[in-house]
Structure formats: structure tokens, C-alpha cells
Design a protein around this motif. Structure first.
Motif, PDB file in Angstrom:
ATOM      1  N   LEU A   1      -8.849   2.411  14.774  1.00  0.00           N
ATOM      2  CA  LEU A   1      -8.592   3.134  13.533  1.00  0.00           C
ATOM      3  C   LEU A   1      -8.644   2.227  12.314  1.00  0.00           C
ATOM      4  O   LEU A   1      -8.899   2.691  11.212  1.00  0.00           O
ATOM      5  CB  LEU A   1      -7.248   3.857  13.599  1.00  0.00           C
ATOM      6  CG  LEU A   1      -7.098   4.879  14.719  1.00  0.00           C
ATOM      7  CD1 LEU A   1      -5.749   5.563  14.632  1.00  0.00           C
ATOM      8  CD2 LEU A   1      -8.226   5.892  14.698  1.00  0.00           C
ATOM      9  N   PHE A   2      -8.419   0.914  12.513  1.00  0.00           N
ATOM     10  CA  PHE A   2      -8.406   0.035  11.345  1.00  0.00           C
ATOM     11  C   PHE A   2      -9.017  -1.342  11.566  1.00  0.00           C
ATOM     12  O   PHE A   2      -8.865  -2.239  10.737  1.00  0.00           O
ATOM     13  CB  PHE A   2      -6.992  -0.075  10.778  1.00  0.00           C
ATOM     14  CG  PHE A   2      -5.976  -0.779  11.636  1.00  0.00           C
ATOM     15  CD1 PHE A   2      -5.332  -1.918  11.166  1.00  0.00           C
ATOM     16  CD2 PHE A   2      -5.616  -0.289  12.881  1.00  0.00           C
ATOM     17  CE1 PHE A   2      -4.372  -2.556  11.931  1.00  0.00           C
ATOM     18  CE2 PHE A   2      -4.654  -0.906  13.642  1.00  0.00           C
ATOM     19  CZ  PHE A   2      -4.033  -2.058  13.166  1.00  0.00           C
ATOM     20  N   ASN A   3      -9.784  -1.503  12.635  1.00  0.00           N
ATOM     21  CA  ASN A   3     -10.419  -2.807  12.841  1.00  0.00           C
ATOM     22  C   ASN A   3     -11.536  -3.076  11.833  1.00  0.00           C
ATOM     23  O   ASN A   3     -12.033  -4.183  11.744  1.00  0.00           O
ATOM     24  CB  ASN A   3     -10.891  -2.991  14.287  1.00  0.00           C
ATOM     25  CG  ASN A   3     -12.033  -2.083  14.677  1.00  0.00           C
ATOM     26  OD1 ASN A   3     -12.305  -1.097  14.008  1.00  0.00           O
ATOM     27  ND2 ASN A   3     -12.685  -2.402  15.772  1.00  0.00           N
TER      28      ASN A   3
ATOM     29  N   ALA B   1       5.422   3.593   9.617  1.00  0.00           N
ATOM     30  CA  ALA B   1       4.122   4.210   9.884  1.00  0.00           C
ATOM     31  C   ALA B   1       3.071   3.509   9.042  1.00  0.00           C
ATOM     32  O   ALA B   1       3.337   3.105   7.903  1.00  0.00           O
ATOM     33  CB  ALA B   1       4.147   5.699   9.556  1.00  0.00           C
ATOM     34  N   LEU B   2       1.884   3.359   9.614  1.00  0.00           N
ATOM     35  CA  LEU B   2       0.714   2.872   8.878  1.00  0.00           C
ATOM     36  C   LEU B   2      -0.259   4.027   8.758  1.00  0.00           C
ATOM     37  O   LEU B   2      -0.510   4.737   9.736  1.00  0.00           O
ATOM     38  CB  LEU B   2       0.017   1.741   9.637  1.00  0.00           C
ATOM     39  CG  LEU B   2       0.666   0.381   9.671  1.00  0.00           C
ATOM     40  CD1 LEU B   2      -0.218  -0.585  10.468  1.00  0.00           C
ATOM     41  CD2 LEU B   2       0.903  -0.156   8.283  1.00  0.00           C
ATOM     42  N   GLN B   3      -0.805   4.179   7.559  1.00  0.00           N
ATOM     43  CA  GLN B   3      -1.816   5.196   7.308  1.00  0.00           C
ATOM     44  C   GLN B   3      -2.977   4.543   6.604  1.00  0.00           C
ATOM     45  O   GLN B   3      -2.780   3.585   5.851  1.00  0.00           O
ATOM     46  CB  GLN B   3      -1.267   6.299   6.379  1.00  0.00           C
ATOM     47  CG  GLN B   3      -0.289   7.193   7.052  1.00  0.00           C
ATOM     48  CD  GLN B   3       1.160   6.982   6.624  1.00  0.00           C
ATOM     49  OE1 GLN B   3       1.890   7.931   6.605  1.00  0.00           O
ATOM     50  NE2 GLN B   3       1.613   5.792   6.293  1.00  0.00           N
ATOM     51  N   PHE B   4      -4.167   5.060   6.807  1.00  0.00           N
ATOM     52  CA  PHE B   4      -5.371   4.487   6.227  1.00  0.00           C
ATOM     53  C   PHE B   4      -5.984   5.532   5.303  1.00  0.00           C
ATOM     54  O   PHE B   4      -6.578   6.507   5.754  1.00  0.00           O
ATOM     55  CB  PHE B   4      -6.312   4.032   7.342  1.00  0.00           C
ATOM     56  CG  PHE B   4      -5.573   3.179   8.340  1.00  0.00           C
ATOM     57  CD1 PHE B   4      -5.146   1.916   8.001  1.00  0.00           C
ATOM     58  CD2 PHE B   4      -5.225   3.679   9.579  1.00  0.00           C
ATOM     59  CE1 PHE B   4      -4.398   1.144   8.885  1.00  0.00           C
ATOM     60  CE2 PHE B   4      -4.482   2.927  10.477  1.00  0.00           C
ATOM     61  CZ  PHE B   4      -4.067   1.653  10.131  1.00  0.00           C
ATOM     62  N   PRO B   5      -5.788   5.359   3.977  1.00  0.00           N
ATOM     63  CA  PRO B   5      -6.135   6.400   3.010  1.00  0.00           C
ATOM     64  C   PRO B   5      -7.626   6.602   2.813  1.00  0.00           C
ATOM     65  O   PRO B   5      -8.424   5.677   2.962  1.00  0.00           O
ATOM     66  CB  PRO B   5      -5.482   5.905   1.715  1.00  0.00           C
ATOM     67  CG  PRO B   5      -5.383   4.432   1.879  1.00  0.00           C
ATOM     68  CD  PRO B   5      -5.184   4.189   3.352  1.00  0.00           C
ATOM     69  N   MET B   6      -7.962   7.825   2.449  1.00  0.00           N
ATOM     70  CA  MET B   6      -9.324   8.174   2.045  1.00  0.00           C
ATOM     71  C   MET B   6      -9.512   7.795   0.576  1.00  0.00           C
ATOM     72  O   MET B   6      -8.539   7.669  -0.175  1.00  0.00           O
ATOM     73  CB  MET B   6      -9.544   9.678   2.186  1.00  0.00           C
ATOM     74  CG  MET B   6      -9.529  10.197   3.583  1.00  0.00           C
ATOM     75  SD  MET B   6      -9.815  12.004   3.558  1.00  0.00           S
ATOM     76  CE  MET B   6      -9.634  12.363   5.291  1.00  0.00           C
ATOM     77  N   ARG B   7     -10.756   7.673   0.169  1.00  0.00           N
ATOM     78  CA  ARG B   7     -11.064   7.338  -1.226  1.00  0.00           C
ATOM     79  C   ARG B   7     -10.408   8.322  -2.200  1.00  0.00           C
ATOM     80  O   ARG B   7      -9.991   7.931  -3.283  1.00  0.00           O
ATOM     81  CB  ARG B   7     -12.582   7.325  -1.434  1.00  0.00           C
ATOM     82  CG  ARG B   7     -12.957   6.982  -2.849  1.00  0.00           C
ATOM     83  CD  ARG B   7     -14.436   6.972  -3.055  1.00  0.00           C
ATOM     84  NE  ARG B   7     -14.735   6.697  -4.454  1.00  0.00           N
ATOM     85  CZ  ARG B   7     -15.944   6.597  -4.923  1.00  0.00           C
ATOM     86  NH1 ARG B   7     -16.986   6.730  -4.116  1.00  0.00           N
ATOM     87  NH2 ARG B   7     -16.137   6.352  -6.197  1.00  0.00           N
TER      88      ARG B   7
ATOM     89  N   CYS C   1      -5.549  10.958   4.748  1.00  0.00           N
ATOM     90  CA  CYS C   1      -5.824   9.668   5.371  1.00  0.00           C
ATOM     91  C   CYS C   1      -6.827   9.881   6.504  1.00  0.00           C
ATOM     92  O   CYS C   1      -7.031  11.000   6.962  1.00  0.00           O
ATOM     93  CB  CYS C   1      -4.543   9.046   5.903  1.00  0.00           C
ATOM     94  SG  CYS C   1      -3.420   8.533   4.589  1.00  0.00           S
ATOM     95  N   ILE C   2      -7.456   8.791   6.950  1.00  0.00           N
ATOM     96  CA  ILE C   2      -8.382   8.888   8.078  1.00  0.00           C
ATOM     97  C   ILE C   2      -7.683   8.605   9.398  1.00  0.00           C
ATOM     98  O   ILE C   2      -8.164   8.973  10.450  1.00  0.00           O
ATOM     99  CB  ILE C   2      -9.596   7.949   7.915  1.00  0.00           C
ATOM    100  CG1 ILE C   2      -9.155   6.490   7.875  1.00  0.00           C
ATOM    101  CG2 ILE C   2     -10.426   8.331   6.703  1.00  0.00           C
ATOM    102  CD1 ILE C   2     -10.267   5.497   8.111  1.00  0.00           C
ATOM    103  N   GLY C   3      -6.529   7.905   9.331  1.00  0.00           N
ATOM    104  CA  GLY C   3      -5.809   7.570  10.548  1.00  0.00           C
ATOM    105  C   GLY C   3      -4.353   7.294  10.268  1.00  0.00           C
ATOM    106  O   GLY C   3      -3.976   6.968   9.136  1.00  0.00           O
ATOM    107  N   TRP C   4      -3.537   7.436  11.319  1.00  0.00           N
ATOM    108  CA  TRP C   4      -2.092   7.262  11.227  1.00  0.00           C
ATOM    109  C   TRP C   4      -1.595   6.568  12.487  1.00  0.00           C
ATOM    110  O   TRP C   4      -2.019   6.907  13.590  1.00  0.00           O
ATOM    111  CB  TRP C   4      -1.385   8.610  11.129  1.00  0.00           C
ATOM    112  CG  TRP C   4      -1.813   9.472   9.996  1.00  0.00           C
ATOM    113  CD1 TRP C   4      -1.188   9.596   8.792  1.00  0.00           C
ATOM    114  CD2 TRP C   4      -2.934  10.374   9.947  1.00  0.00           C
ATOM    115  NE1 TRP C   4      -1.862  10.505   8.001  1.00  0.00           N
ATOM    116  CE2 TRP C   4      -2.945  10.996   8.685  1.00  0.00           C
ATOM    117  CE3 TRP C   4      -3.951  10.697  10.850  1.00  0.00           C
ATOM    118  CZ2 TRP C   4      -3.896  11.923   8.296  1.00  0.00           C
ATOM    119  CZ3 TRP C   4      -4.920  11.622  10.470  1.00  0.00           C
ATOM    120  CH2 TRP C   4      -4.875  12.221   9.203  1.00  0.00           C
TER     121      TRP C   4
END
Length: 190
Positions: A15-17, A71-77, A118-121
Motif C-alpha cells: 500500500l505504501f512501498n 492509523a496510517l492513511q495514504f491520501p489522494m491528490r 485515501c488510497i489505503g489505510w
């Protein structure tokens, strides 16, 4: 709300590599906070573990230390401005969720809220390693989710819509979004 799917914990690193900026949420009792974090990385597969740098003098760190989770989240643009904004002010002084009208949904295994767009959590429990004086936190991933429209067959297939792509923070408000994919074949043969 972005439709999400569960991801096997051993695959949570996928999800975040690719190095996107992340958003950390934390909660303890009736307190909660949100902050941006650029220094995150996978550190183990089984059990899945992550590292995140959270300054020991921040409100987020106080909540993470008290609750033992984050929690970690990976935001969208499309939420790049929000990502920048939540990193610019302290949650000690203001409720950032209310100030920025942040849409959340409940996590399954931790008390910190998850944010939309987000794209992932990743839901994480802190692993105590005797390094509490450092800014690095190690967490075991206890739940992982990805955007169902973009994470297909165990890997990212980023949308043609640039607003739905992951983002990478540089400095001074400048971001890059994840670009086009390409393939190459290994010259290694047995």
C-alpha cells in the motif's frame, strides 16, 4: 466514501512501498488528532510492521503513547491541501477534524478514526522496543485496506483521474503525484 477492500496483512507493505506521504490519526479517550507524516516505511512482513517518525513533543505522539495505537492513511491528490493543512497546526490548540470538516469512518481494531479520500489505510498497534525516547514508532499492522477501484489483484492500478492518485510531499507546499506505470523485464535468468 471511497469503497475499500481488506488486504492480507502480509501484503500491507504494497500500500505504501511506492513512498507516498501519509496521514497519521490517533485517539485516546475523547481526544483525537490528525497529522501529516512523510517518513513512513514497511519494516517486516510477518507479522507486518511499519515505522513512522512522530516527534516526541507533538500532540499526536502524546495520544499514540497513551493509547498504544495509530492509523496510517495514504491520501489522494484531491486532499493534498488538507494534508498540508493538518501538518501546519497543532491539535493541542484546535480540533482539526472540526476545523477542516474532515470526513471519517471507524477503524475495526483501534480507536483512531480513518479518513476518507485515501488510497489505503493501516490500523497499527505500537510495539514497545525500549526506544521510547526516539521519534521513531514501530507498529504492528492489525488491519489493512485499499481503494477497491485502484488496488486490484494485489497491486495498484492507479486511476486515470489525477485527483485519485497518491501524492509525494517535497517541501514548501510542493507535491508530486504518482505517475504512469511502465514495465521492464529482468535480464536475470537461472
Amino acid at each position: 466514501m471511497t469503497k475499500h477492500i481488506s488486504i492480507p496483512l502480509k501484503d500491507s507493505y504494497k500500500l505504501f512501498n511506492h513512498g507516498p506521504v501519509s496521514i497519521v490519526t490517533s485517539a485516546y479517550g475523547n481526544q483525537r488528532n490528525i497529522m501529516a507524516a512523510s517518513w513512513t516505511m514497511p519494516v517486516d512482513f510477518s507479522p507486518a510492521k511499519v515505522a513512522v517518525v512522530i516527534d516526541k513533543n507533538t500532540y499526536t505522539r502524546e495520544l499514540v503513547d497513551a493509547s498504544g495505537e495509530f492509523a496510517l492513511q495514504f491520501p489522494m491528490r484531491k486532499i493534498a491541501k488538507l494534508t498540508l493543512d493538518v501538518g501546519d497546526i497543532s491539535g493541542r490548540d484546535t480540533d482539526k477534524f472540526a476545523r477542516y470538516a474532515i470526513k471519517t469512518f471507524p477503524a475495526a481494531q483501534i480507536s483512531a478514526p480513518l479518513i476518507e479520500d485515501c488510497i489505503g489505510w493501516l490500523e497499527c498497534k505500537v510495539i514497545k522496543q525500549g526506544a521510547e525516547s526516539m521519534d521513531v514508532i514501530i507498529g504492528e499492522v492489525v488491519a489493512a485496506y485499499a481503494d477497491a477501484e485502484q488496488f486490484i489483484d494485489g497491486r495498484w492500478h492507479f486511476s486515470a483521474d489525477p485527483q485519485k492518485r497518491s501524492i509525494h510531499y517535497m517541501a514548501g507546499g510542493e507535491f508530486y503525484m504518482t505517475g504512469e506505470a511502465f514495465r521492464t523485464e529482468s535480464s536475470y535468468s537461472e
